[in-house]
Design an enzyme around this catalytic site. Sequence first.
Site, PDB file in Angstrom:
ATOM      1  CE1 TYR A 199      -4.100   1.303   0.314  1.00  0.00           C
ATOM      2  CE2 TYR A 199      -3.373   2.621   2.199  1.00  0.00           C
ATOM      3  CZ  TYR A 199      -4.336   2.475   1.268  1.00  0.00           C
ATOM      4  OH  TYR A 199      -5.629   3.194   1.229  1.00  0.00           O
ATOM      5  CG  ASN A 204     -15.964   1.259   2.968  1.00  0.00           C
ATOM      6  OD1 ASN A 204     -14.920   1.298   2.438  1.00  0.00           O
ATOM      7  ND2 ASN A 204     -16.111   0.003   3.581  1.00  0.00           N
ATOM      8  CB  SER A 233     -17.980  -3.155  -1.675  1.00  0.00           C
ATOM      9  OG  SER A 233     -18.610  -2.233  -2.483  1.00  0.00           O
ATOM     10  N   GLY A 234     -19.027  -2.049   0.892  1.00  0.00           N
ATOM     11  CA  GLY A 234     -19.329  -1.006   1.808  1.00  0.00           C
ATOM     12  C   GLY A 234     -19.669   0.235   1.156  1.00  0.00           C
ATOM     13  CB  VAL A 235     -17.567   1.946  -1.610  1.00  0.00           C
ATOM     14  CG1 VAL A 235     -17.677   3.221  -2.676  1.00  0.00           C
ATOM     15  CG2 VAL A 235     -16.208   2.176  -0.740  1.00  0.00           C
ATOM     16  N   GLY A 260     -10.747   0.987  -6.367  1.00  0.00           N
ATOM     17  CA  GLY A 260     -10.194  -0.370  -5.890  1.00  0.00           C
ATOM     18  C   GLY A 260      -9.691  -1.114  -6.964  1.00  0.00           C
ATOM     19  CG  MET A 304     -12.014  -5.782  -4.954  1.00  0.00           C
ATOM     20  SD  MET A 304     -13.929  -6.046  -4.507  1.00  0.00           S
ATOM     21  CE  MET A 304     -14.361  -6.689  -5.718  1.00  0.00           C
TER      22      MET A 304
END
Lengths: 396, 396
Positions: free
Chosen positions: B92, B175, B203-205, B301, B303
């Site tokens: 990260y 998020n 997802s949270g977002v 993101g 994923m």
Amino acid sequence: MPFSRAVRAQAPALIKSLKPQYAPTVCKRWKSGPYGYTQAKALVYSKYGDPSEVLSLHTHSISPSLPPNQLLLRTLASPINPADINQIQGVYPSKPPFTSLLGTSVPSAVAGNEACFEVQSIGSSIKSVAKGDWVIMRSTGFGTWRTHALAEEKDILRVEKGGLTEIQAATVGVNPTTAWRMLVDFENLEGGRDWFIQNGANSGVGRAAIQLGREWGLKSINIIRDRKTPEETESMKKELLDLGATKVITESELQSRSTVSEIKEWTSGKNLKLGLNCVGGPVTLALVKTLSPGGHLVTYGAMSKQPLSLPTGLLIFKDLKFSGFWVSRWSDANSAEKEKTVESILQMTREGRFKDIPVQEMRWEWATEGERLVEAVGGGLEGFRSGKGVLVFGDT
Amino acid sequence: MPFSRAVRAQAPALIKSLKPQYAPTVCKRWKSGPYGYTQAKALVYSKYGDPSEVLSLHTHSISPSLPPNQLLLRTLASPINPADINQIQGVYPSKPPFTSLLGTSVPSAVAGNEACFEVQSIGSSIKSVAKGDWVIMRSTGFGTWRTHALAEEKDILRVEKGGLTEIQAATVGVNPTTAWRMLVDFENLEGGRDWFIQNGANSGVGRAAIQLGREWGLKSINIIRDRKTPEETESMKKELLDLGATKVITESELQSRSTVSEIKEWTSGKNLKLGLNCVGGPVTLALVKTLSPGGHLVTYGAMSKQPLSLPTGLLIFKDLKFSGFWVSRWSDANSAEKEKTVESILQMTREGRFKDIPVQEMRWEWATEGERLVEAVGGGLEGFRSGKGVLVFGDT
């Protein structure tokens, strides 16, 4: 019905009825023919495909009695841009309608998108231009590979011709305009501090960007393809440095780690805010990685025909932005701004501060055979070795 | 030197000298120990790697005599976000410094980036918060997987705790804030007319974007991965529709031509201006192609861990734009705006107009063993089956 109108009504049918082998002679004879009709020729296509297969030279006549809002234009010069070829191939999103307006046996479109015209005569309500003035088209898609055209006032931009060549006026609307807008419309670059990086740096757009950058105090990193010999590479580098490039590097130099850290040093790691891309594919990723955090890549071409593959970290963490620029769309949406941009570039040209791209002239005389013209245009497919191809009109 | 200071000076060395096997007992005894020292624990790492290998539970003590500008915080809840795991892995870009501030034998960092804290005591110059208040961190990178922390006023945002749970406050800053800014900062969407499309919609977002869209009159097309059984897929669709999704489709449905033309119909071919992407790779290209001309894809993101491959025609001719969003960068640069965003979301939460993401609570009691905590956090790698993992603190 006045006599001239009756003739005008019959003329297209008359021309269409001529056997093809006689047409050129007849046309030649009619060039400044009876009743003031203007004889005209146009490179037309009625289906998409390779230009050598689908383009043909069509001869037609234009009536001397213009509607009040129309102008008769004579073409002086018209470049051959890669997009013109793509348009004929049918792989370009902007597709002019096929019509029967020129009296072709099947509905057709005139090829070409950019030109400098001389006003030959004007309709009674036209005020903004006079006979002898030069004009260019406000938008692309008009069809410019022809000796003459009828246009309306809304189609054209008048160009003050003093101090300009026909070729300079004919080539201002696409490449230099593209370079100007890309340098101005996407990131707020500051002269004396900021840099931009571009590939295809020796292209028409590339050379224009170098010179505009020089004028505005923007420093440029210019990427060229590796030439066959080191001497050719050096000669190309020198040519671009002479135009005002700050740095010129080859694609293979860009791949080296030492160049990447040099770029970081030159630009203090934060002043390389803009990249201009006409190549695409993996070599463009190396360019993208040199951009400073928050930088912007503007894509206006895809010479490699490969997509742009973006590691998402560059978007999320490095905050890079990716946009495209298409001068046709921009011109249609920003007519007044286009006028100003074109006039500014032409003024720089008059003052010797903006040099033309090297061109290879292809003469279009009245007697030039269609076959020869189609062949010349086909050269645009591989690119003209000694510069951009431009049709230059002679006794047409 | 007052007595308490002398003890404070010795305490870290004293704790460090304890043999590990005795440490928990000693710590437990010291929890509300002599001279008012607060006993604290933190999940720390001193090198990058798999959390199960590099994370360990460190016990330390915090002096009762706070410098005037500091606050002592007790953690109430702290989520386990994928970015937290990536940070520990060293992949990260935001890397907290390894320090010896907590008295670890080697310089270490505290893991975690988001939490809700209760103010336990304040330095003499602190005015904006009082004992018992709730606060969250203004920026990421603070280190939140710990029972207690010292912070300065500039690090924190006070949260009006009435009507909220600890978990709601602990999960608002990443998020929902990401969803809010992406819907607002990139394209000017108009309620009642415009649409957005997103992948990873559960997802949270994704859930936050659905609910904010519903509140603002923005219609949403929500892409979810195909579930193992049609029943599971339908159940997930229903869950998101109940939250306020306008449409929910699976990745495989998105690949079908009929869905693509349905999307065009729903959005009139011009009102789908924004795409939110946390997946990347080829499946995202299908999403991109549904965007209306001039549309914008915002990536937050990856994923799929695959790059985004963009046909350049989408940039040049369709005028699509591509940007990234990283809430850490945004928060650091927009502190006041973050405060407003967080407060707005929490207000919607209090009013029942914004539902939490389903969470899986992992209790962190004083006696919970380090091994168990590390194991729980490691679950974040594969994602928590029944929701987002959140550390909820008990008698710590």
